[in-house]
Each structure stands twice: as C-alpha cells, then as structure tokens.
Design a protein around this motif. Structure first.
Motif, PDB file in Angstrom:
ATOM      1  N   ASP A  46       0.855  -1.174   0.000  1.00  0.00           N
ATOM      2  CA  ASP A  46       0.000   0.000   0.000  1.00  0.00           C
ATOM      3  C   ASP A  46       0.895   1.229   0.000  1.00  0.00           C
ATOM      4  OD1 ASP A  46      -2.963   0.934   0.419  1.00  0.00           O
ATOM      5  OD2 ASP A  46      -1.746   2.190   1.742  1.00  0.00           O
ATOM      6  N   SER A  47       0.431   2.297  -0.651  1.00  0.00           N
ATOM      7  CA  SER A  47       1.280   3.469  -0.850  1.00  0.00           C
ATOM      8  C   SER A  47       1.347   4.391   0.360  1.00  0.00           C
ATOM      9  CB  SER A  47       0.775   4.273  -2.054  1.00  0.00           C
ATOM     10  OG  SER A  47      -0.556   4.716  -1.838  1.00  0.00           O
ATOM     11  N   VAL A  48       0.418   4.271   1.324  1.00  0.00           N
ATOM     12  CA  VAL A  48       0.395   5.193   2.465  1.00  0.00           C
ATOM     13  C   VAL A  48       1.663   5.024   3.305  1.00  0.00           C
ATOM     14  CG1 VAL A  48      -0.832   5.876   4.561  1.00  0.00           C
ATOM     15  CG2 VAL A  48      -2.122   5.232   2.516  1.00  0.00           C
ATOM     16  N   ASN A  49       2.310   6.135   3.598  1.00  0.00           N
ATOM     17  CA  ASN A  49       3.579   6.079   4.328  1.00  0.00           C
ATOM     18  C   ASN A  49       3.562   6.989   5.553  1.00  0.00           C
ATOM     19  OD1 ASN A  49       6.216   5.115   4.692  1.00  0.00           O
ATOM     20  ND2 ASN A  49       7.101   6.889   3.657  1.00  0.00           N
ATOM     21  N   VAL A  50       2.378   7.221   6.114  1.00  0.00           N
ATOM     22  CA  VAL A  50       2.284   8.143   7.243  1.00  0.00           C
ATOM     23  C   VAL A  50       3.033   7.610   8.470  1.00  0.00           C
ATOM     24  CG1 VAL A  50       0.085   7.203   8.076  1.00  0.00           C
ATOM     25  CG2 VAL A  50       0.689   9.565   8.591  1.00  0.00           C
ATOM     26  N   ALA A  51       3.058   6.301   8.614  1.00  0.00           N
ATOM     27  CA  ALA A  51       3.829   5.693   9.703  1.00  0.00           C
ATOM     28  C   ALA A  51       4.941   4.827   9.125  1.00  0.00           C
ATOM     29  CB  ALA A  51       2.919   4.869  10.608  1.00  0.00           C
ATOM     30  N   VAL A  52       4.556   3.805   8.352  1.00  0.00           N
ATOM     31  CA  VAL A  52       5.506   2.913   7.699  1.00  0.00           C
ATOM     32  C   VAL A  52       4.755   2.203   6.580  1.00  0.00           C
ATOM     33  CG1 VAL A  52       5.006   0.998   9.303  1.00  0.00           C
ATOM     34  CG2 VAL A  52       7.199   1.057   8.092  1.00  0.00           C
ATOM     35  N   ARG A  53       5.435   1.873   5.502  1.00  0.00           N
ATOM     36  CA  ARG A  53       4.782   1.147   4.411  1.00  0.00           C
ATOM     37  C   ARG A  53       4.196  -0.171   4.912  1.00  0.00           C
ATOM     38  NH1 ARG A  53       4.462   4.937   0.321  1.00  0.00           N
ATOM     39  NH2 ARG A  53       6.522   5.714  -0.272  1.00  0.00           N
ATOM     40  N   ASP A  97       6.794  11.341  12.397  1.00  0.00           N
ATOM     41  CA  ASP A  97       7.208  12.710  12.075  1.00  0.00           C
ATOM     42  C   ASP A  97       8.719  12.681  11.881  1.00  0.00           C
ATOM     43  OD1 ASP A  97       7.902  15.378  11.984  1.00  0.00           O
ATOM     44  OD2 ASP A  97       6.468  15.985  13.525  1.00  0.00           O
ATOM     45  N   ARG A  98       9.131  12.471  10.645  1.00  0.00           N
ATOM     46  CA  ARG A  98      10.544  12.245  10.371  1.00  0.00           C
ATOM     47  C   ARG A  98      11.359  13.531  10.505  1.00  0.00           C
ATOM     48  NH1 ARG A  98       7.145   9.063   7.487  1.00  0.00           N
ATOM     49  NH2 ARG A  98       7.552   6.825   7.633  1.00  0.00           N
ATOM     50  N   ALA A  99      10.736  14.668  10.252  1.00  0.00           N
ATOM     51  CA  ALA A  99      11.454  15.939  10.410  1.00  0.00           C
ATOM     52  C   ALA A  99      11.794  16.196  11.874  1.00  0.00           C
ATOM     53  CB  ALA A  99      10.614  17.082   9.855  1.00  0.00           C
ATOM     54  N   ALA A 100      10.837  15.916  12.768  1.00  0.00           N
ATOM     55  CA  ALA A 100      11.073  16.122  14.207  1.00  0.00           C
ATOM     56  C   ALA A 100      11.672  14.904  14.881  1.00  0.00           C
ATOM     57  CB  ALA A 100       9.757  16.491  14.894  1.00  0.00           C
ATOM     58  N   ARG A 101      11.769  13.797  14.132  1.00  0.00           N
ATOM     59  CA  ARG A 101      12.329  12.536  14.626  1.00  0.00           C
ATOM     60  C   ARG A 101      11.548  11.999  15.828  1.00  0.00           C
ATOM     61  NH1 ARG A 101      16.836  10.838  12.450  1.00  0.00           N
ATOM     62  NH2 ARG A 101      17.306   9.544  14.257  1.00  0.00           N
ATOM     63  N   ALA A 116       8.948   0.467  18.379  1.00  0.00           N
ATOM     64  CA  ALA A 116       8.635   0.843  17.000  1.00  0.00           C
ATOM     65  C   ALA A 116       9.378   2.112  16.594  1.00  0.00           C
ATOM     66  CB  ALA A 116       7.127   1.041  16.846  1.00  0.00           C
ATOM     67  N   ALA A 117       9.435   3.088  17.488  1.00  0.00           N
ATOM     68  CA  ALA A 117      10.143   4.334  17.188  1.00  0.00           C
ATOM     69  C   ALA A 117      11.619   4.069  16.912  1.00  0.00           C
ATOM     70  CB  ALA A 117       9.975   5.320  18.342  1.00  0.00           C
ATOM     71  N   GLU A 118      12.220   3.251  17.739  1.00  0.00           N
ATOM     72  CA  GLU A 118      13.637   2.914  17.549  1.00  0.00           C
ATOM     73  C   GLU A 118      13.840   2.226  16.200  1.00  0.00           C
ATOM     74  OE1 GLU A 118      17.215   0.437  19.810  1.00  0.00           O
ATOM     75  OE2 GLU A 118      15.146   0.264  20.504  1.00  0.00           O
ATOM     76  N   ASP A 135      13.591   9.271  17.538  1.00  0.00           N
ATOM     77  CA  ASP A 135      14.213   9.442  18.849  1.00  0.00           C
ATOM     78  C   ASP A 135      13.240   9.407  20.018  1.00  0.00           C
ATOM     79  OD1 ASP A 135      16.675   9.777  17.574  1.00  0.00           O
ATOM     80  OD2 ASP A 135      16.397  11.953  17.391  1.00  0.00           O
ATOM     81  N   ASP A 136      11.945   9.642  19.758  1.00  0.00           N
ATOM     82  CA  ASP A 136      11.037   9.797  20.884  1.00  0.00           C
ATOM     83  C   ASP A 136       9.620   9.452  20.459  1.00  0.00           C
ATOM     84  OD1 ASP A 136      10.293  10.327  23.465  1.00  0.00           O
ATOM     85  OD2 ASP A 136      10.754  12.477  23.405  1.00  0.00           O
ATOM     86  N   VAL A 137       8.759   9.307  21.466  1.00  0.00           N
ATOM     87  CA  VAL A 137       7.330   9.088  21.274  1.00  0.00           C
ATOM     88  C   VAL A 137       6.597  10.244  21.936  1.00  0.00           C
ATOM     89  CG1 VAL A 137       5.355   7.574  21.733  1.00  0.00           C
ATOM     90  CG2 VAL A 137       7.612   6.583  21.262  1.00  0.00           C
ATOM     91  N   VAL A 138       5.649  10.845  21.212  1.00  0.00           N
ATOM     92  CA  VAL A 138       4.877  11.972  21.743  1.00  0.00           C
ATOM     93  C   VAL A 138       3.400  11.638  21.623  1.00  0.00           C
ATOM     94  CG1 VAL A 138       4.314  14.419  21.499  1.00  0.00           C
ATOM     95  CG2 VAL A 138       6.669  13.639  21.172  1.00  0.00           C
ATOM     96  N   VAL A 139       2.670  11.791  22.721  1.00  0.00           N
ATOM     97  CA  VAL A 139       1.265  11.387  22.778  1.00  0.00           C
ATOM     98  C   VAL A 139       0.380  12.633  22.821  1.00  0.00           C
ATOM     99  CG1 VAL A 139      -0.479  10.102  24.075  1.00  0.00           C
ATOM    100  CG2 VAL A 139       1.908   9.303  24.031  1.00  0.00           C
TER     101      VAL A 139
END
Length: 406
Positions: A43-50, A340-344, A373-375, A380-384
């Motif tokens: 699937d093409s959606v890449n918001v989290a991972v393919r 969020d790859r820009a903010a890591r 999963a983040a690692e 670098d981190d998880v934000v809720v």
C-alpha cells in the motif's frame, strides 16, 4: 470448539504464538513469517511505515528493512529473490513459487485488467514491451517520456493515469510485466522472464488446481476460517472456493467445525496449532493479514475496526492511520500513528482502550511497544496527543505529551 480456542488457533497460524528472535532477525526468520502469512499486502500510504514492512515487525520485532527489500527486489543471483509482486489479496508480495497459482485462471482479473485497454492500443503495447526489454526496470513516467516525449499526457479515468500507465498496469495484472525493483515506492516494470526463474514460469497450473492450492495456503494462514474468510484471502470467487474446500476436506487437509458464536460453518486446517495461551504484544497496521478482513476481526476478537483514511477528518472516530494493539491474544486498544521524520518523533495522534481493559497495564505495554517501533523507524522519541480515553495513561507512562492539535 469455543471462540477462545478459535482465536488462539488464528493467532498461532499468523505467527503470534512464536517468540520474537532474541538476536538480529535473518532471512530464515523472514521465511518463517512468510510461511505463516503467505503474502504481504502493498500500500502506498507512508504516514507511519509502508504496509509490507509492518507485519514483519509485528512478528519479529526490530529488523533491517533491507532484509525484506532484498527478498522482494534483489538481483543478486547468489541469493535469489524470495518474493515477487502480483495481485493477490490486493497488490501483494507473494513467494516466487506461488506465481503460477495466481496466474492459473482461478482468480478473476480486476478493474485495471480490462482487456479493452490493450485491444484499443496494440501498437503501444508492443512499444511498451520493446522499451521495457531495452530499458527496464523502468517506471511508467520514464517509459512514457521514452515513448511519447514530454508533451501532454493522454489521461485516463483512474487517478489521472495516462494510457501508458494503464497499459503497464494491465500488463502487470495479466502477468506479462512485474516489478523488477522499486525506486522510492515507484514500481519499476520489468519482463517477468527477467525476474522469475524459468522453472517457475514454465509450470502450468489449471484453474482448479490453482484455486485448491490458494485455498490451502489461505487455510494455513487462517488456521480456522469460514468459507468467506478463505475466499477473501486471495480474493477468489465463491464458485471456485467451494469446490476447492470440498477437495481439501476429502484430502484430509481441512475438517468442518462449528465455532460457538460464529453464524457460519468453519473449517480447521488439520495441521493448525492450538496453543494453550498466546502471550506478547504487537502493533498491527491496517493491512496486517490478521485483521484486514474486518468482519473476521470482529468475529474473532469482538473488535470493530474500520480504516478512516477516506473519512473527512471531523468525522473520524479514532484517526487517520490506526494500529490496533494486540496484547496476550486480545485486541485491547488502538493508536493513530504518524512518523514525524522531520522532528524525529513517533506521534500518537490518538489512543483508545477497548471496553473492560486495564488502562494502566495496557498503557505500560503499549508504551514499551511504541518505543520499540520508534527505535526501529529511526526516531528518537514518542509523543502522545491528548485525544482518546487511553491518552492520559499512555502519556503519563511515555512522558512525551502534546496538545491534541500539535
């Protein structure tokens, strides 16, 4: 059998009764996953991972995505590719040796496979095949530039596809082209004879055998399933599914069973494991084969799940790209995830618990899996975000909390 036993059978069939590897997963571990799932949906959606990477992570934990890339798109003759792309459940990666089954005539072709598309432009089809032979692997855009230059595209009715793209997809569907490799996520078309070994291409399978073998694989992946479940795994018609099930029952591969609480008769694979308990945790992407058939998910887990990508944001109940959370054999919650790859950081846009679940325990286990999963994703981190009834407890455990709109 009881519904609880059926649930444990289904989980074991999909690999969730197997422990994750203690060391770095290898090609052998990937093969073990594929022996359970039989295929991986693309699937093409890449918001989290393919989508094709996520089920492997759910079962193995952190692994190198290059392991799957090499299995699917490698040109290293010392380690031949394990997987090839074709239409299966949807566009999917399947074991190379299963190619003849999907192209046996057992599976009906779909919208992109309209023969009138090719019949209306026979010369362009010939030109595409000649260009792919000379230039491939090649993407549709580069192929179009090679054939018709940079002028206005001849648009089609699907996603504004050009005629060249539609013909490439038609040839992909009927098994003349496949994916030689991927560039980013763009399919690079190549001739099947340059991708598949001769012994696979030369194998001839009729529609009856193809349907029977696909239903056998679906039964392996399900453990216990209704006729509708078995048909859906490879999107086969009922007309070919029913006789295939009958043949497998006669062969002793399947046995009819009644599952308490299921409205339809079921079939158990006679080699299916029945673990005493299923432990461990996993995040399941929307296209994980354990849950992609939503009626089956609700029947087995009592978990109502719908993907809301195409729902306008104000009308979404749980979020855009929601991962159900599996804990000790039950679906106990769900989280809307964004890398969020820009903010890591891995952003948890919302977090919801299932009724009756222990919020404290679910939050602790889910936080650990989110960090894992983040690692794996190189974050670098998880934000809720504070949206959903589980968000307060999860945010307290994770420590990274944002406002609902951040």
């Amino acid at each position: 059998m009881s519904a609880a036993v059926a649930r444990r059978i289904a989980l074991a069939a999909q690999g969730f009764a197997d422990p994750r590897p203690a060391a770095e997963p290898t090609r052998r571990h990937l093969q073990r996953v594929l022996a359970r799932t039989q295929l991986l949906q693309l699937d093409s959606v890449n918001v989290a991972v393919r989508a094709h990477y996520a089920p492997v992570f759910s079962r193995l934990g952190s692994y190198a995505p290059e392991l799957l890339d090499a299995a699917a798109w490698s040109h290293d003759k010392r380690r031949p590719r394990l997987l090839v792309e074709t239409w299966a459940h949807e566009a999917s990666l399947i074991p190379v040796e299963d190619w003849p089954l999907l192209h046996s005539g057992a599976k009906k072709l779909r919208w992109a496979h309209d023969p009138r598309t090719a019949e209306g432009a026979p010369q362009l089809v010939e030109d595409i095949l000649a260009a792919v032979k000379e230039l491939g692997p090649i993407g549709a855009g580069a192929l179009e530039r090679a054939l018709v230059g940079d002028g206005p595209r001849r648009a089609g009715p699907w996603w504004d596809w050009s005629l060249v793209k539609r013909l490439c997809e038609h040839l992909f569907a009927v098994g003349v082209l496949t994916t030689g490799t991927r560039r980013g996520f763009e399919r690079q078309y190549d001739l099947v004879e340059r991708v598949l070994p001769p012994e696979v291409l030369s194998r001839r399978v009729d529609a009856e055998e193809g349907a029977r073998e696909l239903i056998r694989r679906a039964a392996t992946a399900h453990g216990v399933a209704t006729e509708a479940d078995l048909a859906d795994y490879y999107r086969l018609g009922r007309a070919v599914t029913r006789p295939a099930i009958g043949a497998l029952v006669e062969e002793g591969v399947l046995e009819p069973v009644q599952v308490r609480g299921w409205s339809a008769p079921a079939y158990r694979h006679t080699a299916a494991r029945v673990p005493r308990a299923v432990t461990g945790r996993a995040l399941l992407c929307p296209f994980d084969p354990l849950i992609w058939e939503r009626a089956r998910t609700e029947r087995i887990f009592g978990f109502h799940y719908r993907i809301e990508i195409y729902v306008p944001e104000p009308k979404r109940v749980h979020g855009y790209y929601v991962f159900p959370f599996l804990l000790d054999g039950d679906l106990v919650g769900r989280v809307d995830l964004k890398a969020d790859r820009a903010a890591r950081v891995l952003r948890v846009q919302s977090a919801f618990a299932e009724p009756g679940s222990d919020h404290g325990r679910v939050a602790v286990e889910l936080a650990a899996e989110l960090r894992h999963a983040a690692e794996w994703l190189g974050l670098d981190d998880v934000v809720v975000a504070q949206r959903g009834d589980l968000a307060p407890a999860l945010g307290a455990v994770v420590g990274g909390v944002s406002s609902p709109t951040s």
